[in-house]
Design an enzyme around this catalytic site. Structure first.
Site, mmCIF file in Angstrom:
data_model
loop_
_atom_site.group_PDB
_atom_site.id
_atom_site.type_symbol
_atom_site.label_atom_id
_atom_site.label_comp_id
_atom_site.label_asym_id
_atom_site.label_seq_id
_atom_site.Cartn_x
_atom_site.Cartn_y
_atom_site.Cartn_z
ATOM 1 N N ARG A 180 81.631 -17.020 -54.642
ATOM 2 C CA ARG A 180 83.058 -16.668 -54.823
ATOM 3 C C ARG A 180 83.662 -17.226 -56.114
ATOM 4 N NH1 ARG A 180 82.318 -17.890 -49.626
ATOM 5 N NH2 ARG A 180 82.276 -16.091 -48.238
ATOM 6 N N LYS A 201 87.150 -10.469 -69.614
ATOM 7 C CA LYS A 201 86.672 -9.233 -68.977
ATOM 8 C C LYS A 201 85.166 -9.336 -68.801
ATOM 9 C CE LYS A 201 89.864 -5.600 -70.402
ATOM 10 N NZ LYS A 201 89.915 -4.263 -71.062
ATOM 11 N N GLU A 257 85.143 -3.939 -84.629
ATOM 12 C CA GLU A 257 86.146 -4.626 -83.790
ATOM 13 C C GLU A 257 87.020 -5.545 -84.657
ATOM 14 O OE1 GLU A 257 86.468 -3.771 -80.615
ATOM 15 O OE2 GLU A 257 84.493 -3.289 -79.780
ATOM 16 N N LYS A 297 92.991 -11.847 -80.713
ATOM 17 C CA LYS A 297 92.661 -11.509 -79.318
ATOM 18 C C LYS A 297 93.263 -12.534 -78.367
ATOM 19 C CE LYS A 297 89.582 -9.665 -76.041
ATOM 20 N NZ LYS A 297 88.313 -9.046 -75.728
ATOM 21 N N GLU A 333 95.779 -6.761 -68.651
ATOM 22 C CA GLU A 333 95.958 -5.431 -69.243
ATOM 23 C C GLU A 333 96.972 -4.579 -68.497
ATOM 24 O OE1 GLU A 333 92.356 -3.742 -71.016
ATOM 25 O OE2 GLU A 333 93.198 -1.752 -70.702
ATOM 26 N N ARG A 388 97.836 -5.519 -73.875
ATOM 27 C CA ARG A 388 96.387 -5.687 -74.068
ATOM 28 C C ARG A 388 95.678 -4.344 -74.276
ATOM 29 N NH1 ARG A 388 92.078 -9.808 -71.032
ATOM 30 N NH2 ARG A 388 90.279 -9.017 -72.157
ATOM 31 N N ASN A 395 92.172 -1.318 -77.048
ATOM 32 C CA ASN A 395 91.286 -0.175 -76.818
ATOM 33 C C ASN A 395 91.390 0.879 -77.919
ATOM 34 O OD1 ASN A 395 90.237 -1.173 -74.376
ATOM 35 N ND2 ASN A 395 92.087 -0.507 -73.309
ATOM 36 N N HIS A 398 88.599 3.315 -78.507
ATOM 37 C CA HIS A 398 87.620 3.154 -77.432
ATOM 38 C C HIS A 398 87.499 4.365 -76.512
ATOM 39 C CE1 HIS A 398 87.356 -0.913 -78.838
ATOM 40 N NE2 HIS A 398 86.507 -1.253 -77.891
ATOM 41 N N HIS A 458 83.985 5.642 -76.147
ATOM 42 C CA HIS A 458 83.226 5.682 -74.890
ATOM 43 C C HIS A 458 82.609 7.056 -74.659
ATOM 44 C CE1 HIS A 458 85.410 1.979 -73.013
ATOM 45 N NE2 HIS A 458 84.399 1.641 -73.804
ATOM 46 N N HIS A 494 77.965 0.166 -79.442
ATOM 47 C CA HIS A 494 79.370 0.185 -79.033
ATOM 48 C C HIS A 494 80.302 0.162 -80.257
ATOM 49 C CE1 HIS A 494 82.975 -0.767 -76.720
ATOM 50 N NE2 HIS A 494 83.201 -1.774 -77.548
HETATM 51 N N1 LIG Z 1 84.169 -8.061 -72.165
HETATM 52 C C1 LIG Z 1 84.766 -7.507 -73.187
HETATM 53 O O1 LIG Z 1 85.965 -7.705 -73.412
HETATM 54 C C2 LIG Z 1 83.974 -6.632 -74.093
HETATM 55 C C3 LIG Z 1 84.492 -6.245 -75.323
HETATM 56 C C4 LIG Z 1 83.695 -5.499 -76.187
HETATM 57 C C5 LIG Z 1 82.410 -5.156 -75.803
HETATM 58 N N2 LIG Z 1 81.941 -5.537 -74.596
HETATM 59 C C6 LIG Z 1 80.574 -5.198 -74.181
HETATM 60 O O2 LIG Z 1 79.678 -5.847 -75.070
HETATM 61 C C7 LIG Z 1 78.463 -5.107 -75.126
HETATM 62 C C8 LIG Z 1 78.041 -4.954 -76.558
HETATM 63 O O3 LIG Z 1 77.828 -6.241 -77.094
HETATM 64 P P1 LIG Z 1 76.903 -6.473 -78.370
HETATM 65 O O4 LIG Z 1 77.317 -5.550 -79.420
HETATM 66 O O5 LIG Z 1 76.893 -7.915 -78.634
HETATM 67 O O6 LIG Z 1 75.480 -5.922 -77.882
HETATM 68 P P2 LIG Z 1 74.185 -6.663 -77.270
HETATM 69 O O7 LIG Z 1 74.559 -7.717 -76.349
HETATM 70 O O8 LIG Z 1 73.319 -5.567 -76.761
HETATM 71 O O9 LIG Z 1 73.502 -7.302 -78.557
HETATM 72 C C9 LIG Z 1 73.025 -6.480 -79.586
HETATM 73 C C10 LIG Z 1 71.559 -6.773 -79.917
HETATM 74 O O10 LIG Z 1 71.472 -7.956 -80.702
HETATM 75 C C11 LIG Z 1 70.535 -8.865 -80.123
HETATM 76 N N3 LIG Z 1 70.970 -10.178 -80.528
HETATM 77 C C12 LIG Z 1 71.963 -10.919 -80.013
HETATM 78 N N4 LIG Z 1 72.181 -12.006 -80.778
HETATM 79 C C13 LIG Z 1 71.292 -11.957 -81.779
HETATM 80 C C14 LIG Z 1 71.048 -12.775 -82.913
HETATM 81 N N5 LIG Z 1 71.802 -13.836 -83.173
HETATM 82 N N6 LIG Z 1 70.049 -12.432 -83.741
HETATM 83 C C15 LIG Z 1 69.308 -11.310 -83.524
HETATM 84 N N7 LIG Z 1 69.524 -10.463 -82.491
HETATM 85 C C16 LIG Z 1 70.515 -10.805 -81.637
HETATM 86 C C17 LIG Z 1 70.603 -8.538 -78.668
HETATM 87 O O11 LIG Z 1 69.476 -9.003 -77.982
HETATM 88 C C18 LIG Z 1 70.678 -7.019 -78.716
HETATM 89 O O12 LIG Z 1 69.426 -6.454 -78.951
HETATM 90 C C19 LIG Z 1 78.733 -3.797 -74.436
HETATM 91 O O13 LIG Z 1 78.126 -3.829 -73.184
HETATM 92 C C20 LIG Z 1 80.242 -3.753 -74.297
HETATM 93 O O14 LIG Z 1 80.662 -3.049 -73.148
HETATM 94 C C21 LIG Z 1 82.690 -6.264 -73.742
HETATM 95 ZN ZN LIG Z 2 85.023 -2.766 -77.960
#
Ligand SMILES: NC(=O)c1ccc[n+]([C@@H]2O[C@H](COP(=O)([O-])OP(=O)(O)OC[C@H]3O[C@@H](n4cnc5c(N)ncnc54)[C@H](O)[C@@H]3O)[C@@H](O)[C@H]2O)c1
Ligand SMILES: [Zn+2]
Length: 362
Positions: free
Chosen positions: A121, A143, A185, A227, A237, A241, A245, A248, A252, A265
């Protein structure tokens, strides 16, 4: 400590937390003050573990550290892999006083945060984001979640971390495409409400692409500050907030069309912001020269200008209609009221939306 070290705070009353930003923090920064008891579970993936796991462990001296190493990729942001975190926690007898640590990009951060929100929980967690996108966006704001086959991020929770550790040196191993995706971003923060930052980005984009330590630390600090400010005003949100997006809803649709992981992304958000800017121009909210300026900045970050080849206006229509940002069947979009001022609106005309699709779909 490097003179590039900076700290800021996400102000959420008793759930406030610090963000530490600087080079070479992994392995040197003591994060044990943010761990409530002796147990720590570090969640990472097969790509990040060989690069940073040992250094991350060194941030928790004196703690009992277990690890879960998940497969790498957006397509693994699902129930099965979430369950592997619970399996590890239960097998290693982690109690309600354990602390989860997310070491990796946004995929690991979102999944680990959601696991922390659910396990017994709710247990505390720490974010150690290692991609530019996760450092400027996903690790801050609470999030968390996973994907469902019918929609991205459709299962999740709000759960704030105890602290965020951003080692800007970890970006050195990141592929250039991922750097550009993160810059989308970063640009977003300038576009939604910070004209000074936008001008600074126009002047510094080349050094950012080259990952020069000083501008990179500055861009991450200003992005996190933006942020943090928005999240502090509107954690769940209900209002402002939603401007985060920008791009986005279009983005998406692109991600879903191309299949998770084919378009990054941030790449989809970059093109999505351009489409939002085009619609804003058609609606008479910004000028054509504003649009051109935004286009130049987005392209200078190495982001794609057009949606995937073959993606049609009809594809956008059907994919955007199922987007969770819809209220009462009306399409809510984030548009630009000026070059650095975003607004959420359902007022855009269907004709201009159709024209936007026509201009972007070849
Ligand atoms: N929670 C939120 O507010 C929020 C906001 C934006 C995006 N997201 C989510 O985040 C995700 C995308 O995140 P991302 O772009 O970091 O993608 P990711 O986590 O897939 O990372 C991208 C790639 O880089 C690799 N990697 C990570 N760190 C590394 C490093 N230092 N050196 C070499 N390789 C490395 C990872 O293994 C992966 O292959 C999506 O799922 C999206 O929905 C969430
Ligand atoms: Zn985003």
């Amino acid at each position: 400590m490097s003179n590039l070290f900076r700290e800021l705070s996400v102000e959420l009353g008793e759930r406030s937390y610090p963000i530490f930003i600087g080079p070479d923090l992994l392995g040197s920064m003591d994060m044990s003050p943010y761990v409530s008891a002796a147990q720590v579970m570090i969640v990472t993936n097969e790509t990040v573990a060989p690069l940073y796991l040992e250094r991350a462990k060194a941030c928790f001296p004196g703690k009992r550290i277990d690890t879960v190493i998940l497969p790498d990729g957006e397509k693994f942001k699902d129930w099965q892999n979430l369950n592997r975190i619970f399996d590890a926690l239960l097998e290693q007898r982690h109690t309600r006083r354990t602390t989860l640590v997310a070491l990796g990009g946004g995929v690991i951060g979102d999944m680990t945060g959601f696991a922390a929100a659910c396990y017994q929980r709710g247990v505390p967690f720490i974010q150690i984001p290692t991609t530019l996108l996760s450092q400027v966006d996903s690790s801050v704001g609470g999030k968390t979640g996973i994907n469902h086959p019918l929609g991205k991020n459709m299962v999740g929770a709000f759960h704030q971390p105890q602290s965020v550790l951003i080692d800007t040196s970890s970006l050195k191993t990141l592929p250039p495409r991922e750097v550009s995706a993160g810059l989308a971003e970063v640009i977003k923060y300038g576009l939604i409400r910070d004209h000074d930052f936008l001008v600074w980005l126009e002047e510094n984009m080349e050094s950012l692409i080259r990952l020069e330590p000083e501008p990179v630390a500055e861009a991450i600090f200003r992005s996190c500050a933006c942020k943090a400010e928005i999240v502090a005003i509107d954690e769940h949100e209900g209002g402002i907030r939603a401007i985060l997006n920008l791009g986005h809803t279009f983005g998406h649709a692109i991600e879903t069309y191309s299949g998770y992981g084919n378009w990054l992304h941030g790449e989809a958000v970059g093109t999505g912001m351009l489409m939002a800017a085009e619609l804003s121009a058609l609606e008479g909210m910004i000028s054509r020269s504003d649009y051109d300026r935004i286009r130049r900045l987005i392209l200078s970050a190495g982001l794609p200008e057009k949606p995937p080849a073959g993606m049609t206006a009809e594809d956008f229509m059907s994919l955007m209609a199922v987007d969770k940002k819809n209220v009462d069947g009306r399409l809510r979009l984030v548009l630009l009221r000026s070059v650095a001022d975003a607004v959420v609106t359902s007022e855009a005309s269907p004709e201009n939306l159709a024209l936007t699709f026509a201009r972007f779909c070849s």
